[in-house]
Motif scaffolding. Structure first.
Motif, mmCIF file in Angstrom:
data_model
loop_
_atom_site.group_PDB
_atom_site.id
_atom_site.type_symbol
_atom_site.label_atom_id
_atom_site.label_comp_id
_atom_site.label_asym_id
_atom_site.label_seq_id
_atom_site.Cartn_x
_atom_site.Cartn_y
_atom_site.Cartn_z
ATOM 1 N N LYS A 1 3.477 95.268 38.841
ATOM 2 C CA LYS A 1 3.931 94.625 38.878
ATOM 3 C C LYS A 1 3.573 92.880 39.841
ATOM 4 C CE LYS A 1 3.187 98.056 42.853
ATOM 5 N NZ LYS A 1 2.181 98.879 44.345
ATOM 6 N N ILE A 2 2.577 92.179 39.052
ATOM 7 C CA ILE A 2 2.054 91.388 38.533
ATOM 8 C C ILE A 2 3.405 90.971 37.590
ATOM 9 C CG2 ILE A 2 0.528 89.639 37.086
ATOM 10 C CD1 ILE A 2 -1.977 91.318 38.036
ATOM 11 N N SER A 3 3.671 91.649 36.700
ATOM 12 C CA SER A 3 4.524 90.693 35.682
ATOM 13 C C SER A 3 6.060 90.688 36.655
ATOM 14 C CB SER A 3 4.922 91.539 34.901
ATOM 15 O OG SER A 3 4.277 91.723 33.771
ATOM 16 N N GLN A 4 6.488 91.707 36.958
ATOM 17 C CA GLN A 4 7.524 91.447 38.167
ATOM 18 C C GLN A 4 7.375 90.625 38.489
ATOM 19 O OE1 GLN A 4 7.705 94.990 39.873
ATOM 20 N NE2 GLN A 4 8.274 96.276 38.252
ATOM 21 N N HIS A 5 6.572 89.962 40.122
ATOM 22 C CA HIS A 5 6.178 88.671 40.273
ATOM 23 C C HIS A 5 6.723 87.817 40.052
ATOM 24 C CE1 HIS A 5 5.787 92.108 43.119
ATOM 25 N NE2 HIS A 5 5.384 91.219 44.741
ATOM 26 N N TYR A 6 5.662 87.775 38.207
ATOM 27 C CA TYR A 6 6.007 86.223 37.610
ATOM 28 C C TYR A 6 7.351 86.242 37.181
ATOM 29 C CZ TYR A 6 3.950 82.707 34.807
ATOM 30 O OH TYR A 6 3.511 81.808 34.182
ATOM 31 N N ALA A 7 8.266 86.845 37.353
ATOM 32 C CA ALA A 7 9.306 86.253 36.727
ATOM 33 C C ALA A 7 10.327 86.452 37.913
ATOM 34 C CB ALA A 7 9.752 88.200 35.973
ATOM 35 N N ASP A 8 9.436 86.557 39.218
ATOM 36 C CA ASP A 8 10.253 85.428 40.088
ATOM 37 C C ASP A 8 9.573 84.215 40.526
ATOM 38 O OD1 ASP A 8 11.144 84.327 42.779
ATOM 39 O OD2 ASP A 8 11.775 86.539 43.011
ATOM 40 N N ARG A 9 10.383 83.445 39.850
ATOM 41 C CA ARG A 9 9.080 81.580 39.973
ATOM 42 C C ARG A 9 8.981 81.815 41.630
ATOM 43 N NH1 ARG A 9 8.172 77.005 36.937
ATOM 44 N NH2 ARG A 9 8.011 75.647 37.240
ATOM 45 N N ASP A 10 9.793 81.640 42.671
ATOM 46 C CA ASP A 10 9.575 81.328 43.401
ATOM 47 C C ASP A 10 8.752 81.747 45.123
ATOM 48 O OD1 ASP A 10 11.440 79.722 43.473
ATOM 49 O OD2 ASP A 10 13.126 80.557 44.824
ATOM 50 N N VAL A 11 8.645 83.706 44.096
ATOM 51 C CA VAL A 11 7.883 84.091 44.559
ATOM 52 C C VAL A 11 6.381 83.846 44.589
ATOM 53 C CG1 VAL A 11 7.236 86.801 44.882
ATOM 54 C CG2 VAL A 11 9.510 86.156 45.187
ATOM 55 N N TRP A 12 6.116 84.169 43.193
ATOM 56 C CA TRP A 12 4.807 83.674 42.496
ATOM 57 C C TRP A 12 4.663 82.463 42.654
ATOM 58 C CZ3 TRP A 12 2.051 87.279 39.592
ATOM 59 C CH2 TRP A 12 0.569 86.756 38.982
ATOM 60 N N GLN A 13 4.888 81.021 43.099
ATOM 61 C CA GLN A 13 4.805 80.226 43.596
ATOM 62 C C GLN A 13 4.495 80.008 45.044
ATOM 63 O OE1 GLN A 13 3.242 77.553 41.307
ATOM 64 N NE2 GLN A 13 4.591 78.599 39.385
ATOM 65 N N LYS A 14 4.878 80.931 45.658
ATOM 66 C CA LYS A 14 4.618 80.939 47.273
ATOM 67 C C LYS A 14 3.034 81.601 47.205
ATOM 68 C CE LYS A 14 6.290 82.292 51.356
ATOM 69 N NZ LYS A 14 7.241 82.636 52.480
ATOM 70 N N MET A 15 2.608 82.484 46.740
ATOM 71 C CA MET A 15 1.992 83.281 46.473
ATOM 72 C C MET A 15 0.767 82.474 45.952
ATOM 73 S SD MET A 15 2.931 87.377 44.760
ATOM 74 C CE MET A 15 1.382 87.715 44.955
ATOM 75 N N SER A 16 0.594 81.571 45.176
ATOM 76 C CA SER A 16 -0.271 81.194 44.315
ATOM 77 C C SER A 16 -0.127 80.359 45.711
ATOM 78 C CB SER A 16 0.428 80.139 43.220
ATOM 79 O OG SER A 16 -0.677 79.153 42.573
ATOM 80 N N LEU A 17 0.294 78.907 46.502
ATOM 81 C CA LEU A 17 0.464 78.279 47.078
ATOM 82 C C LEU A 17 -0.559 79.121 48.916
ATOM 83 C CD1 LEU A 17 2.554 75.804 49.033
ATOM 84 C CD2 LEU A 17 1.396 77.351 50.113
ATOM 85 N N LEU A 18 0.179 80.219 49.147
ATOM 86 C CA LEU A 18 -0.653 80.996 49.808
ATOM 87 C C LEU A 18 -2.322 81.365 49.826
ATOM 88 C CD1 LEU A 18 1.949 82.884 51.331
ATOM 89 C CD2 LEU A 18 0.702 81.079 52.462
ATOM 90 N N ASN A 19 -2.275 81.362 48.565
ATOM 91 C CA ASN A 19 -4.320 81.934 48.119
ATOM 92 C C ASN A 19 -4.562 80.044 48.670
ATOM 93 O OD1 ASN A 19 -4.079 84.402 46.354
ATOM 94 N ND2 ASN A 19 -2.944 84.166 46.831
ATOM 95 N N ILE A 20 -4.126 79.532 47.759
ATOM 96 C CA ILE A 20 -4.683 77.712 47.415
ATOM 97 C C ILE A 20 -5.468 77.649 49.658
ATOM 98 C CG2 ILE A 20 -4.652 75.644 48.002
ATOM 99 C CD1 ILE A 20 -2.543 76.237 45.107
#
Length: 798
Positions: free
Chosen positions: A753-772
């Motif tokens: 699932k990590i690989s799948q999410h990382y492949a979608d740049r927008d999804v990953w960046q939003k997840m990263s932002l919300l963690n911060i």
């Protein structure tokens, strides 16, 4: 403080001239660092003096945090940041053609801790001062850090970490605060002629404890607390000092190294000596300070809060009793009332082997008077509680059991508060691990989830991300950490995603360069940086991470045309010198790394990097570059974790079991912004209750696990004939103590699932932002405020 660039430059050049009689051009980075450190100390010395005077004049209640570990890391940039002059100094040095980051490399890490315990203590020191609370640290000034880790043929080799060889510019030796600490000999009680019994000592070994004070600066608030570290010296008598070399060495060993090898009696005895040495020195110092205030002893708990950080300082309880009984002449009842009201205890583990216990005879031989007091505490506990709750519960909770002194029991019985360090952990203490004590003292149990020094792990460690935050939400978050939540307003803003991604890329490029320079391994910043950084222990399951890496490698070897998002797996961890199984795992990781990194047929799709000598400075380099945060301990085993919080703050996405503070991180960020897998608490305890876990059955039924485990013994991985067999047997013959195989399939699924999410740049960046954006919930400032209000009852200075 107010400081112009011109004034700083003038002060710095003067300091360099006075200290070394050198020009900038002729100075090494070490000389520049020592001069800059001395100047920084001069800048805060007036406030330090003023704080000390105010506290004594106003007789404020202060907290004293006793910890056998402190892990401050480097302090130069942190102190400059707290003073509010970091950018001024950078600019002034630049005008002199100097670079602050290069100068700061000359500073040694104050590596006086092993991992989370010591780093937490240092985060609390930062947070106490920054939150205006009068709170001080008390520990040991080890001549050597834990050890310097080197890899030789893949094996961990421990080298001395002589961090003090060039001196420590931050500390101040306080000769006038030295105290004597006594060991061994014989003690018996004699009548003082007034009807009182007083201890009489014979053949006692008296050692001198010398304090070295290191100021702990609050962030832009002029508050300066103290971390007091003790070193041992041999007192000089009128007859002189004629100890043999061997006896002198035995004394010096007390403050030589953190965690001496405790695999033999001598090592365990040395560990106990260390614990009593810093406890006795610290408590005598506090006791002397209180007496100087001219207050009645009944007021002691109203002016002093003593905190026992894990079981190592549990001797605080009988040592304070000794001072109140033997020095002050109080009755037992009055002394015990003061002691319980003064002491509080944090439990950091649910693992029985980590709850210290010492042979009663060892304690008696080394600390005869303290052993008498412990025996009396135990006797009175049994006499008081047996009529109330019956002999069975009392027997299970008493301090003296099976010819051992149980230190956690001593700390709980002798204090008014016992807390865990994450909600799950605290619940497990009440319901499982310390359930018997919870039945006795339900009002004493509480939770204080750990926190981190967000300033260090953002403003210092990740300047790129901090700059993006400034541009996006303003600078208020630097002072008011709760303002990080303002970032949520930009969770759907591609422009902000891109800025954060650019900052992450810069950090990954910096780490990639470091990896090339130190390891000779070329890694791509475009790959997923998958990070597991923590102490090497079987329950933290670095082994499961390794098994997954092997699975990916086997997949690529069996399917040469297969393409995957490239991964760089990064490890940082030390194993305790006597922990052979952990060192076996290190050897296997290193050999797998050599195998995979050298295999050109997989086109660099997997790289494995184990960075030597993990410490605070290395963490500050790794954490900002991480994409994935590995928090994969078996549920119920990790008390809290703090690397999970630091990585989250820096935008890494967590893959985790529901263990420790991972549960609260999930609640903070939402289940869609974290990758949760594996057994939960109830399932783990279900296996324990039924005793039906069968690792061999899992192996027999899962061909993927068979391939992965067989690679440890079939020659696939070179140079691990002994180690591979040990790993294989630990999982199958000895039934996989930490359920690695049971969680493995779920872990692999989470990784997909990590690989799948990382492949979608927008999804990953939003997840990263919300963690911060949600990281402020795990600020040490908030944690120590809860300690201050609920446990210590101390008030802000200003």
């Amino acid at each position: 403080m107010k400081l112009t660039k011109e004034q700083f430059t003038e002060d710095f050049l003067r300091q360099l001239q006075q200290r070394f009689a050198l020009s900038v051009e002729d100075s090494s980075n070490y000389e520049l660092y020592m001069s800059l450190g001395a100047l920084t100390r001069a800048y805060y010395s007036a406030e330090w003096k003023s704080n000390t005077e105010v506290l004594k004049k106003d007789k404020n209640k202060q907290a004293y945090y006793f910890s056998i570990e402190f892990l401050p890391g480097k302090m130069l940039k942190s102190n400059l940041l707290s003073l509010g002059i970091l950018e001024t100094v950078k600019s002034g040095l630049k005008d002199l053609s100097l670079n602050l980051d290069e100068i700061a490399k000359a500073e040694p890490d104050m590596a006086l801790g092993n991992g989370g315990l010591g780093r937490l203590a240092s985060c609390f020191m930062d947070a106490l001062a920054s939150s205006n609370f009068p709170g001080n640290g008390n520990g040991i000034r080890y001549n050597y850090g834990l050890f310097k880790q080197k890899f030789v043929d893949g094996y961990q080799v421990e080298l001395p970490d002589s961090w003090l060889k060039g001196g420590n510019v931050w500390e101040v030796r306080k000769e006038n605060k030295a105290v004597n600490v006594g060991f061994s000999g014989q003690v018996y009680m004699v009548d003082d002629g007034l009807g009182n019994l007083k201890p009489h000592y014979e053949n006692q070994q008296i050692l001198r404890a010398i304090p070295y004070d290191t100021p702990m600066l609050g962030f832009e608030n002029d508050v300066t607390n103290v971390m007091r570290l003790w070193t041992v010296e041999i007192p000089v008598t009128e007859e002189g000092n004629y100890l043999t070399v061997e006896k002198r060495r035995a004394v010096e060993d007390i403050t030589a190294v953190l965690y001496p090898d405790d695999s033999n009696y001598e090592g365990r005895l040395l560990r106990l000596k260390q614990e009593y040495f810093f406890v006795s020195a610290g408590l005598q110092s506090i006791h002397n300070y209180f007496l100087s205030l001219g207050l009645p002893l009944s007021q002691f708990p109203n002016h002093v809060a003593i905190h026992i950080n894990d079981t190592h300082p549990a001797l605080c309880v009988p040592e304070l009793m000794r001072l109140l009984l033997d020095v002050d002449g109080l009755s037992w009842e009055k002394a015990w009332d003061i002691t319980v009201k003064t002491m509080s205890y944090t439990n950091h583990t649910i693992m029985q082997e980590a709850l210290e216990k010492w042979p009663t005879q060892m304690v008696y031989d080394l600390l005869p008077r303290l052993c008498q007091i412990i025996q009396e505490i135990d006797r009175r506990f049994v006499a008081e509680k047996t009529p109330q709750v019956g002999p069975s519960l009392v027997h299970r909770t008493r301090i003296l059991q099976n010819d051992h002194v149980h230190m956690a029991n001593l700390a709980i019985i002798g204090s008014h508060s016992t807390n865990g360090v994450a909600k799950l952990h605290s619940d497990l203490l009440k319901n499982v691990v310390l359930h018997d004590f919870y039945l006795l003292y339900p009002e004493r149990f509480n939770n204080k989830t750990n926190g981190i020094a967000i300033r260090r792990w953002s403003q210092l460690a990740n300047e790129q991300m901090s700059q993006v935050l400034d541009e996006t939400i303003g600078r208020s978050w630097r002072k008011n950490i709760d303002d990080l939540v303002l970032l949520k307003a930009y969770q759907d803003d591609p422009a902000v995603w891109e800025k954060l991604a650019t900052a992450k890329r810069a950090n990954k490029e910096r780490l990639s360069q470091f990896i090339m320079e130190t390891k000779g391994i070329e890694v791509s910043p475009a790959a997923i940086f998958d990070v597991q950084i923590k102490r090497l222990h079987a329950y933290k399951r670095q082994l499961m991470n390794l098994l997954h890496i092997l699975k990916l490698y086997i997949d690529l070897k069996e399917n040469p045309a297969k393409k995957m998002i490239p991964r760089v797996f990064i490890f940082g961890a030390k194993a305790a010198p006597s922990y052979d199984y952990a060192k076996t795992i290190i050897k296997c990781i290193n050999e797998v790394a050599d195998l995979i990194n050298g295999d050109k047929s997989i086109s660099g799709q997997i790289k494995v990097v184990f960075l030597e000598n993990y410490n605070v400075s290395l963490a500050e380099l790794i954490i900002p570059a991480a994409d994935v945060s590995e928090q994969i301990s078996l549920a119920t085993k990790e008390a809290s974790g703090t690397s999970n919080m630091k990585l989250m703050l820096n935008g890494a996405i967590t893959v985790a079991t529901l263990d420790g503070a991972n549960v609260e991180i999930r609640d903070a960020v939402g289940s869609e912004n974290i990758f949760i897998f594996g057994l939960d608490e109830q399932e783990v305890y279900g296996y324990y209750k039924r005793r039906d876990y069968n690792a061999k059955k899992i192996y027999d039924e899962d061909p993927i696990i068979q391939k992965v485990l067989n690679s440890f013994i079939d020659g696939t991985i070179p140079n691990i004939q002994r180690e591979g067999r040990e790993i294989y047997e630990s999982l199958l013959t000895y039934n996989d103590e930490y359920f690695v195989l049971r969680d493995f399939a779920a872990y692999c699924s989470a990784q997909e699932k990590i690989s799948q999410h990382y492949a979608d740049r927008d999804v990953w960046q939003k997840m990263s932002l919300l963690n911060i954006a949600n990281a402020s919930q795990f600020s040490a400032d908030k944690t120590v405020t809860r300690y201050a209000e609920d446990i210590w009852q101390i008030d802000p200075i200003f």
